[in-house]
Scaffold this motif. Sequence first.
Motif, PDB file in Angstrom:
ATOM      1  N   ARG A 235       1.235  -8.358  -3.847  1.00 18.72           N
ATOM      2  CA  ARG A 235       0.131  -9.304  -3.675  1.00 18.72           C
ATOM      3  C   ARG A 235      -0.927  -9.162  -4.760  1.00 18.72           C
ATOM      4  O   ARG A 235      -2.075  -9.554  -4.553  1.00 18.72           O
ATOM      5  CB  ARG A 235      -0.502  -9.100  -2.297  1.00 18.72           C
ATOM      6  CG  ARG A 235       0.487  -9.299  -1.141  1.00 18.72           C
ATOM      7  CD  ARG A 235      -0.120  -8.926   0.194  1.00 18.72           C
ATOM      8  NE  ARG A 235       0.811  -9.120   1.297  1.00 18.72           N
ATOM      9  CZ  ARG A 235       1.710  -8.222   1.691  1.00 18.72           C
ATOM     10  NH1 ARG A 235       1.815  -7.065   1.054  1.00 18.72           N
ATOM     11  NH2 ARG A 235       2.524  -8.485   2.695  1.00 18.72           N
ATOM     12  N   CYS A 239      -4.528 -11.317  -5.030  1.00 16.75           N
ATOM     13  CA  CYS A 239      -5.762 -10.571  -4.777  1.00 16.75           C
ATOM     14  C   CYS A 239      -6.668 -10.461  -6.002  1.00 16.75           C
ATOM     15  O   CYS A 239      -7.847 -10.121  -5.855  1.00 16.75           O
ATOM     16  CB  CYS A 239      -5.425  -9.166  -4.268  1.00 16.75           C
ATOM     17  SG  CYS A 239      -4.513  -9.161  -2.711  1.00 16.75           S
ATOM     18  N   GLU A 245      -5.047 -17.290  -5.616  1.00 16.21           N
ATOM     19  CA  GLU A 245      -5.391 -17.107  -4.207  1.00 16.21           C
ATOM     20  C   GLU A 245      -5.592 -18.459  -3.524  1.00 16.21           C
ATOM     21  O   GLU A 245      -5.126 -18.656  -2.387  1.00 16.21           O
ATOM     22  CB  GLU A 245      -6.651 -16.258  -4.090  1.00 16.21           C
ATOM     23  CG  GLU A 245      -7.040 -15.951  -2.656  1.00 16.21           C
ATOM     24  CD  GLU A 245      -8.307 -15.140  -2.545  1.00 16.21           C
ATOM     25  OE1 GLU A 245      -8.505 -14.446  -1.542  1.00 16.21           O
ATOM     26  OE2 GLU A 245      -9.128 -15.212  -3.492  1.00 16.21           O
ATOM     27  N   TYR A 248      -2.215 -19.975  -2.954  1.00 15.71           N
ATOM     28  CA  TYR A 248      -1.540 -19.307  -1.833  1.00 15.71           C
ATOM     29  C   TYR A 248      -2.071 -19.808  -0.492  1.00 15.71           C
ATOM     30  O   TYR A 248      -1.303 -20.094   0.443  1.00 15.71           O
ATOM     31  CB  TYR A 248      -1.735 -17.801  -1.980  1.00 15.71           C
ATOM     32  CG  TYR A 248      -1.446 -16.997  -0.748  1.00 15.71           C
ATOM     33  CD1 TYR A 248      -0.144 -16.724  -0.353  1.00 15.71           C
ATOM     34  CD2 TYR A 248      -2.489 -16.487   0.033  1.00 15.71           C
ATOM     35  CE1 TYR A 248       0.122 -15.965   0.774  1.00 15.71           C
ATOM     36  CE2 TYR A 248      -2.241 -15.727   1.154  1.00 15.71           C
ATOM     37  CZ  TYR A 248      -0.935 -15.468   1.518  1.00 15.71           C
ATOM     38  OH  TYR A 248      -0.678 -14.721   2.640  1.00 15.71           O
ATOM     39  N   LEU A 249      -3.382 -19.926  -0.374  1.00 18.04           N
ATOM     40  CA  LEU A 249      -3.965 -20.398   0.875  1.00 18.04           C
ATOM     41  C   LEU A 249      -3.626 -21.864   1.130  1.00 18.04           C
ATOM     42  O   LEU A 249      -3.417 -22.266   2.289  1.00 18.04           O
ATOM     43  CB  LEU A 249      -5.489 -20.207   0.845  1.00 18.04           C
ATOM     44  CG  LEU A 249      -5.979 -18.746   0.843  1.00 18.04           C
ATOM     45  CD1 LEU A 249      -7.491 -18.695   0.734  1.00 18.04           C
ATOM     46  CD2 LEU A 249      -5.521 -18.023   2.104  1.00 18.04           C
ATOM     47  N   ILE A 288     -12.330 -14.730   3.982  1.00 16.78           N
ATOM     48  CA  ILE A 288     -11.767 -13.599   3.233  1.00 16.78           C
ATOM     49  C   ILE A 288     -12.812 -13.015   2.289  1.00 16.78           C
ATOM     50  O   ILE A 288     -12.890 -11.790   2.111  1.00 16.78           O
ATOM     51  CB  ILE A 288     -10.505 -14.048   2.480  1.00 16.78           C
ATOM     52  CG1 ILE A 288      -9.387 -14.387   3.475  1.00 16.78           C
ATOM     53  CG2 ILE A 288     -10.028 -12.977   1.510  1.00 16.78           C
ATOM     54  CD1 ILE A 288      -8.132 -14.923   2.830  1.00 16.78           C
ATOM     55  N   ARG A 932      -9.061  -7.611  -0.037  1.00 18.70           N
ATOM     56  CA  ARG A 932      -8.435  -8.930   0.051  1.00 18.70           C
ATOM     57  C   ARG A 932      -6.954  -8.779   0.393  1.00 18.70           C
ATOM     58  O   ARG A 932      -6.401  -9.578   1.154  1.00 18.70           O
ATOM     59  CB  ARG A 932      -8.605  -9.692  -1.262  1.00 18.70           C
ATOM     60  CG  ARG A 932     -10.026  -9.867  -1.713  1.00 18.70           C
ATOM     61  CD  ARG A 932     -10.126 -10.690  -2.983  1.00 18.70           C
ATOM     62  NE  ARG A 932     -10.207 -12.100  -2.656  1.00 18.70           N
ATOM     63  CZ  ARG A 932     -11.344 -12.749  -2.404  1.00 18.70           C
ATOM     64  NH1 ARG A 932     -12.492 -12.094  -2.457  1.00 18.70           N
ATOM     65  NH2 ARG A 932     -11.348 -14.018  -2.100  1.00 18.70           N
ATOM     66  N   ARG A 933      -6.340  -7.770  -0.169  1.00 18.02           N
ATOM     67  CA  ARG A 933      -4.935  -7.532   0.143  1.00 18.02           C
ATOM     68  C   ARG A 933      -4.775  -7.190   1.620  1.00 18.02           C
ATOM     69  O   ARG A 933      -3.864  -7.685   2.291  1.00 18.02           O
ATOM     70  CB  ARG A 933      -4.427  -6.387  -0.738  1.00 18.02           C
ATOM     71  CG  ARG A 933      -2.920  -6.157  -0.634  1.00 18.02           C
ATOM     72  CD  ARG A 933      -2.583  -4.991   0.248  1.00 18.02           C
ATOM     73  NE  ARG A 933      -1.173  -4.785   0.367  1.00 18.02           N
ATOM     74  CZ  ARG A 933      -0.597  -4.011   1.272  1.00 18.02           C
ATOM     75  NH1 ARG A 933      -1.335  -3.370   2.160  1.00 18.02           N
ATOM     76  NH2 ARG A 933       0.709  -3.880   1.319  1.00 18.02           N
ATOM     77  N   CYS A 936      -5.116 -10.319   3.710  1.00 18.54           N
ATOM     78  CA  CYS A 936      -3.890 -11.126   3.632  1.00 18.54           C
ATOM     79  C   CYS A 936      -2.793 -10.531   4.510  1.00 18.54           C
ATOM     80  O   CYS A 936      -2.055 -11.268   5.185  1.00 18.54           O
ATOM     81  CB  CYS A 936      -3.408 -11.230   2.191  1.00 18.54           C
ATOM     82  SG  CYS A 936      -4.450 -12.233   1.117  1.00 18.54           S
ATOM     83  N   GLU A 940      -1.024 -12.444   7.576  1.00 17.19           N
ATOM     84  CA  GLU A 940       0.419 -12.654   7.631  1.00 17.19           C
ATOM     85  C   GLU A 940       1.010 -12.067   8.909  1.00 17.19           C
ATOM     86  O   GLU A 940       1.878 -12.687   9.542  1.00 17.19           O
ATOM     87  CB  GLU A 940       1.065 -12.025   6.400  1.00 17.19           C
ATOM     88  CG  GLU A 940       0.706 -12.745   5.106  1.00 17.19           C
ATOM     89  CD  GLU A 940       1.120 -11.965   3.872  1.00 17.19           C
ATOM     90  OE1 GLU A 940       1.768 -10.896   4.047  1.00 17.19           O
ATOM     91  OE2 GLU A 940       0.812 -12.392   2.743  1.00 17.19           O
ATOM     92  N   HIS A 960       4.992 -14.497  -2.593  1.00 17.88           N
ATOM     93  CA  HIS A 960       4.544 -13.337  -3.363  1.00 17.88           C
ATOM     94  C   HIS A 960       5.547 -12.879  -4.414  1.00 17.88           C
ATOM     95  O   HIS A 960       5.253 -11.936  -5.156  1.00 17.88           O
ATOM     96  CB  HIS A 960       4.243 -12.165  -2.427  1.00 17.88           C
ATOM     97  CG  HIS A 960       3.115 -12.414  -1.478  1.00 17.88           C
ATOM     98  ND1 HIS A 960       1.828 -12.674  -1.901  1.00 17.88           N
ATOM     99  CD2 HIS A 960       3.076 -12.453  -0.119  1.00 17.88           C
ATOM    100  CE1 HIS A 960       1.037 -12.846  -0.846  1.00 17.88           C
ATOM    101  NE2 HIS A 960       1.778 -12.727   0.250  1.00 17.88           N
TER     102      HIS A 960
END
Length: 979
Positions: A235, A239, A245, A248-249, A288, A932-933, A936, A940, A960
């Motif tokens: 990730r 991150c 990011e 990804y979101l 986040i 942040r990782r 996430c 998940e 990822h």
Amino acid sequence: MMNKLTWILKWTGNMQCDPTEALRNWKQASLSIWGWGGLGVVLFLITFGPFAIFYLAFYILCFIGGGFVVLLLFGKINSEKHLERCEHSYLPSTQAAILKVLEEMKTESKPIKIDRRLTGSSIIDEPLQQVIQFALRDYIQYWYYTLSDDETFLLEIRQTVQNALVEFSTRSKEVDWQPYFTTRLVDDFATHLRVFRKAQERLNEREDPKQRDAPDELLDSFFEAEVEMERKICRDVVCTSRKDEEGYLRDLCEVLLYLLLPPGDFHSKNMRYFLREVLARGVLLPLINQLSDPDYINQFIIWMIRDSSCNYEAFLNILKLTDKAAELEAVKDKVLEELQYLRSLDTGGDDINFIKNQINSLLFVKKVCETRIQRLQSGKEVDALKLAANFGKLCVIPLEHILVHNIALQFFMDYMQPMGGQAILFFWLTVEGYRVTAQQQLEVLQSSQRDGKKQSSQTTKGLLRAAALGVYDQYLSEKASPRVEVDEASVTRLAQKLNKEDPTPEIFDEIQKKVYDMMLRDERFYPSFKQHPLYVRMLAELDMLKEPSYMGSDHGDGESFNGSPTGSINLSLDDLSSGSVDESAQLHAFISDTGVCNEHGKTYALYTLTVIRKNSDGSEDIWKTYRRYSDFHDFHMRITEQFESLGPILKLPGKKTFNNMDREFLEKRKKDLNAYLQLLLNPEMVKACPMLIPYVYDFLENKAYSKGKGDFARKMDTFVNPLRSSMRNVSNAVKSLPDSLAEGVSKVSADMGRMSEKLGQDIKQSIFKVPPLIAKSDIDPEHCRVSAQLDDNVDDNIPLRVMLLLMDEVFDLKERNQWLRRNIKNLLQQLIKATYGDTINRKIVDHVDYMTSPEQVSDYVKRFRDSYWPNGILAETPPRRDKSLRMRTRVAAKTTLLGIMPDELKHIIGAETTRKGILRVFDMFQHQPLNRRLACVFLEGFLETLFPQYKFPELFVKLHSRSPRVLRYSQKLRSLQKR
């Protein structure tokens, strides 16, 4: 000139006039015109100022320019109207049906019915509807009304959001959240901590100190360790890159909308993209950002444990251990600010003494900060363990205490292995285990005979003989490998006793004493161990090692180290800074009266203490104070922990559960407590232990006694004290001993024959490093998730085992040997059971049910609403706090975390290990990309639990797998496979 004069005469019609006279008249007229004109100009300038001419010219230009603009706009409008008439003249006329449909659409009102039910619980739906209303008002309506007044779009948006919430609520009710909160969530956190620990270890292996301190190097090491553990997931891109990011979101939100929205709404691209952006950029990304902010996490830590009082010792330890000069500067600046305020106060009487004590305390903290800053800036920061090993005057721990203390024994084991003394140490421990076990079995036999139960004494004695022969064969016989080297005469006498006499618990005492003397006097063993770095590390774990003090310019440059045989002394800050404890004064105290009090429905005994202090100048101070028995018990625990030599001397009267308020019992306890006080204040006792004085003053002072242990520690006292002082600790750690005497002699008979052999094998294996306590044999624990180490065949106590694995990661217990780690596991289980009984899993499940109950969920929604919309108004983004305040928050958070650690935990795993584990967790939260990782990972895991029937794990692998580290690691694996 004459021509002009002639013209003037013609113009005036006076051709008969003399030219000379006409010229004179003309000059007079010309002079009059210029005079009046000049006068007008002068008056104009005097009236309107020297710049009036420029203003007048500017106004004229504006007037002319405005006229041109009006003409231009008028011509443009007329031209557009003319062109429009020309275009319509070439288009066919609109059909009447279309016009009629348009009119009907405008006039028809189609009301949209919105069902306000969302979750099925009214206490949740009401605040949730308010959140939706506020969100639509502040994020959509403010720009939508500039485009259109039609509210149909807003109603459709609200209906779509409610449909998604209804679907989300339905799925949430179908999920069993207990495994997620008790296993998955803890596993994600522990795995994140494991990766962080591995990254720190890799940095510490580097020789360049600049690389070890660089934040980028830590991030690189962290994500390298992550890809080695996850193999297909890394990730790092998500991150560290804001753009990735957001992408990804967006992808994640689009999948969620597909699962939650009705098909009609999802297939509407405008609606889907609109909701996707709102959810990704307006909800998830700000959330986040806030949860990953280290300063926010530090504030949250302080808020979570706000009920705990600030620990002075922990605060000073943090100041002495920190390597951030900014933290020390921030604390120093605050101290200077407080000093300036206190010095400005105009007080008198008793208040002046209180303020002086505060000033002295602050000056002491200021000195600590300045000393630490000076050491960091001068580059004289050294390892306290190395300094103590080279220059230290260390306290001496007797060998008999080392052999019965779990933490000390671990270091002694590690030392004895390379010195070739493990055989005699294992023999001593095995014999000790045999003695305690034999005593227990003989007690069981005698108890069963007294109760009239049939139990063959020959069977028990036969089992004891078999166990004793097993010890003999394993360590003393000719075939033993390795063999304990003692004089043959003693071995021969022991063999004769085993053949002719019934074995007793004391049968090995002669040889065990000789083995003990060998370890004590042989220069290879205990004498050399006291000079070894492992001994210094042991003192640090026992909290009996003081921090090296920096010698300033007034005392010469250099470092000094002092060891304390009593560990860290918990003097009050006022006493340390002002020196208010008068060691020359003599104290006398006795209980003068006893009473029974009732407070809030609780009845307890209260003792009146009369204290007499004889000062060095001949004067006397007399005062009275009031103490409960629990105060005496807490005080006794505190001093016996700090001064272990007092344990066998001072005996506190025991507790009594029933009839403890009888007058006769209270008088007896009063007499016993008086004897306790007289022994405590004996001049010989004070002379032998001068560091005891501050504790006694604190206890006898006329104030409310501040309990240092609390109810939890006093509850655990009967558990911890045997752990520290009893020789039975060794036997309790052995797996082959019976779980409880209630299981009967049958199990003892089955296990007794193999007791000595298993004991010896367990201790032999203890010197080697092994995987964690609950590990599967086919998994490398350092390259897998923490939950992968759970073996489903062990038992069904999953939450408790996950908690133990989390502690394994926090305190890095896998560095301990197998024997000690198994002992730690047993002790922690006993600690938890002593606190919660056998209902720990039930309590965990009940707590999860309580957290997810409608009342609690409603409270969460209300707090969210009040936080984002206080009084119904959107809260403004708070400004970033200044650096000094953030640094002080870091110090406060570390102090709070270190202060809540119970002393019992330090006694089990070691003080230094406890500090390192707590500070490792704190340091992990100070890196925003790593936070942040973690956010996430939690998100998940939440989605995988909420939608178990969908292939979210595969989706996350695809999202990822675009990381360059994943590609490099895959290529590395393929190259290794080809080899």
